[in-house]
Design a protein around this motif. Sequence first.
Motif, short mmCIF file in Angstrom:
data_model
loop_
_atom_site.label_atom_id
_atom_site.label_comp_id
_atom_site.label_asym_id
_atom_site.label_seq_id
_atom_site.Cartn_x
_atom_site.Cartn_y
_atom_site.Cartn_z
N LEU A 1 0.82 -1.21 0.00
CA LEU A 1 0.00 0.00 0.00
C LEU A 1 0.85 1.26 0.00
O LEU A 1 0.53 2.23 -0.69
N TYR A 2 1.95 1.22 0.75
CA TYR A 2 2.80 2.42 0.84
C TYR A 2 3.41 2.73 -0.52
O TYR A 2 3.45 3.89 -0.95
N ALA A 3 3.85 1.68 -1.22
CA ALA A 3 4.44 1.88 -2.56
C ALA A 3 3.39 2.46 -3.51
O ALA A 3 3.68 3.34 -4.32
N LEU A 4 2.16 1.98 -3.37
CA LEU A 4 1.08 2.48 -4.25
C LEU A 4 0.72 3.93 -3.89
O LEU A 4 0.54 4.78 -4.77
N ARG A 5 0.65 4.22 -2.58
CA ARG A 5 0.32 5.60 -2.14
C ARG A 5 1.38 6.58 -2.62
O ARG A 5 1.08 7.71 -3.00
N ASP A 6 2.63 6.11 -2.60
CA ASP A 6 3.75 6.96 -3.00
C ASP A 6 3.58 7.47 -4.43
O ASP A 6 3.97 8.59 -4.74
N SER B 1 -5.09 9.13 8.65
CA SER B 1 -5.44 7.74 9.00
C SER B 1 -4.53 6.75 8.30
O SER B 1 -4.16 5.71 8.87
N LEU B 2 -4.17 7.06 7.05
CA LEU B 2 -3.31 6.13 6.31
C LEU B 2 -1.89 6.12 6.91
O LEU B 2 -1.26 5.06 7.00
N ILE B 3 -1.40 7.27 7.32
CA ILE B 3 -0.06 7.32 7.94
C ILE B 3 -0.08 6.59 9.29
O ILE B 3 0.78 5.76 9.59
N ALA B 4 -1.09 6.91 10.11
CA ALA B 4 -1.17 6.31 11.45
C ALA B 4 -1.25 4.78 11.36
O ALA B 4 -0.54 4.06 12.06
N SER B 5 -2.11 4.27 10.45
CA SER B 5 -2.27 2.81 10.37
C SER B 5 -1.02 2.17 9.77
O SER B 5 -0.63 1.06 10.17
N SER B 6 -0.36 2.85 8.84
CA SER B 6 0.85 2.32 8.22
C SER B 6 1.95 2.15 9.28
O SER B 6 2.55 1.07 9.41
N ILE B 7 2.20 3.20 10.03
CA ILE B 7 3.27 3.13 11.04
C ILE B 7 2.92 2.12 12.13
O ILE B 7 3.73 1.26 12.48
N MET B 8 1.69 2.21 12.64
CA MET B 8 1.35 1.36 13.79
C MET B 8 1.24 -0.12 13.41
O MET B 8 1.52 -0.99 14.23
N SER B 9 0.85 -0.42 12.16
CA SER B 9 0.77 -1.85 11.79
C SER B 9 2.17 -2.47 11.87
O SER B 9 2.33 -3.59 12.35
N LYS B 10 3.20 -1.73 11.42
CA LYS B 10 4.56 -2.28 11.46
C LYS B 10 5.08 -2.35 12.90
O LYS B 10 5.73 -3.31 13.28
N LYS B 11 4.79 -1.31 13.66
CA LYS B 11 5.27 -1.29 15.05
C LYS B 11 4.64 -2.41 15.85
O LYS B 11 5.30 -3.10 16.63
N ALA C 1 9.09 17.56 8.15
CA ALA C 1 8.32 16.40 8.60
C ALA C 1 7.08 16.18 7.72
O ALA C 1 6.69 17.05 6.94
N PHE C 2 6.46 15.02 7.87
CA PHE C 2 5.18 14.78 7.20
C PHE C 2 4.14 15.79 7.67
O PHE C 2 3.34 16.28 6.91
N MET C 3 4.15 16.03 8.98
CA MET C 3 3.18 16.96 9.56
C MET C 3 3.83 18.35 9.64
O MET C 3 4.80 18.53 10.37
N1 URA Z 1 5.95 6.32 7.34
C1 URA Z 1 5.31 5.16 7.18
O1 URA Z 1 5.81 4.11 7.54
N2 URA Z 1 4.10 5.18 6.60
C2 URA Z 1 3.50 6.31 6.18
O2 URA Z 1 2.40 6.27 5.68
C3 URA Z 1 4.19 7.52 6.35
C4 URA Z 1 5.42 7.48 6.94
#
Ligand code: URA
Length: 432
Positions: free
Chosen positions: A162-167, A176-186, A204-206
């Motif tokens: 998903l991250y590659a596609l969003r990029d 929501s997409l950033i939060a779920s992306s980071i937290m799923s890996k963590k 930063a992103f934010m």
């Molecule tokens: N870092 C990530 O791992 N995912 C994002 O969506 C943004 C920053």
Amino acid sequence: MVDLIRKKRDGQKLSKEEIDFFINGYVKGEIPDYQVSALMMAIFFKGMDDEETGQLTQAMLHSGEVLDLSAIKGFKVDKHSTGGVGDKTSLVLAPMVASLGVPVAKMSGRGLGHTGGTIDKLESFPGFSTAITNEQFIHNVNTVGISIMGQTKDLAPADKLLYALRDVTATVDNMSLIASSIMSKKLAAGADGIVLDVKSGSGAFMKNDKDAFELAEKMVAIGKHAGVKTMAVVSDMDQPLGRAVGNAMEVKEAIDTLNGKGPEDLRELCLTLGSHMVTFAGKASSTEEARKMLEENLSNNKALDKLADFIGAQGGKREDVYDPSNLPKASKTLEFTADKDCYVSSIMSEEVGISSLLLGGGRRSKEDIIDLSVGIYLSKKVGEKCSKGETVATLYGNDDAKLSDALERLKGAYTFSDQEVSKNRLIKGIVE
Ligand code: URA
């Protein structure tokens, strides 16, 4: 899938079953990129509420391997930064907290674009490797107290896709997409506690504090909902952290900080994040007590010794920590000097990161080979006075043409004022 896209396009909420359906289907290759792209764009415009964001996190988290760290004794605390320039925090923080007996089992990444990555920085130590098996990783945490490995390809594979596609579909910067992306890996990485460093500012992103706090709150809520102790520090990225930008140069600055000689902002951020990690792990009864313990281990060299143990256990030489002259060094320098008396009023972190990239210190694409020796040293940061002719920053490189391109870019990153300028506030707040 068409029904899901239409539903989100019209601003309706997706159910858990629908979210599981598209994540599972995408990972199996049964749903094409163009439909997932359309759904991502619909989410980008219509958003997701906290329940949907939590469910998306869980679906991505369970799309692959979930690490079982139960063989590691003690309360494992992970730390994650949302990314910035000059951010060598992990190199200081991990040995600092490990020196107090808090096991550090961390997965880190490589740099891309204007941001750096912990693994590249660590590879400045000749021989050091993060390509270790899960078994070695667990063994090293149990024996040395700390290990860092690259993210395995089996961890949260849905996020990777998903991250590659969003990029490439301009859908990265959705909360929501950033939060779920980071937290799923963590969460897939198996820690008992997570301390987040959410960056706010130009690099930063934010880009502003309001968004940074909102992202921090979303991630903390996701972590807690998953039963993992989670907190966030919102910190400044309106200028690079510390003074060194570039892989080996950042390692050297991290070592200086562990020696009590590093820049004040880096030390302060590490003490703030570290005191929460130590308290989470139950090694101190308050963050004030934890801070004192960490300060002590910075002054008695225990934190530095822990870095040496860690580097030695993963293929590097312990001695390089005490004498970093073995780390890669650039052959040429170029100075950026002040053309009048002035104060630094801002430094755009992203531009400094791009300047380092132009020197060869970063990757444009994942396959690029980077030059670990190059980088930038910022002698002057926001609020500091420059006299005419004084060095503002020094570029370190190995190629004259790259050095002059990088200098032009770096000049554009700085703005100056004739009036005194107040310093940036480093810690903007805590979300618990
Ligand atoms: N870092 C990530 O791992 N995912 C994002 O969506 C943004 C920053």
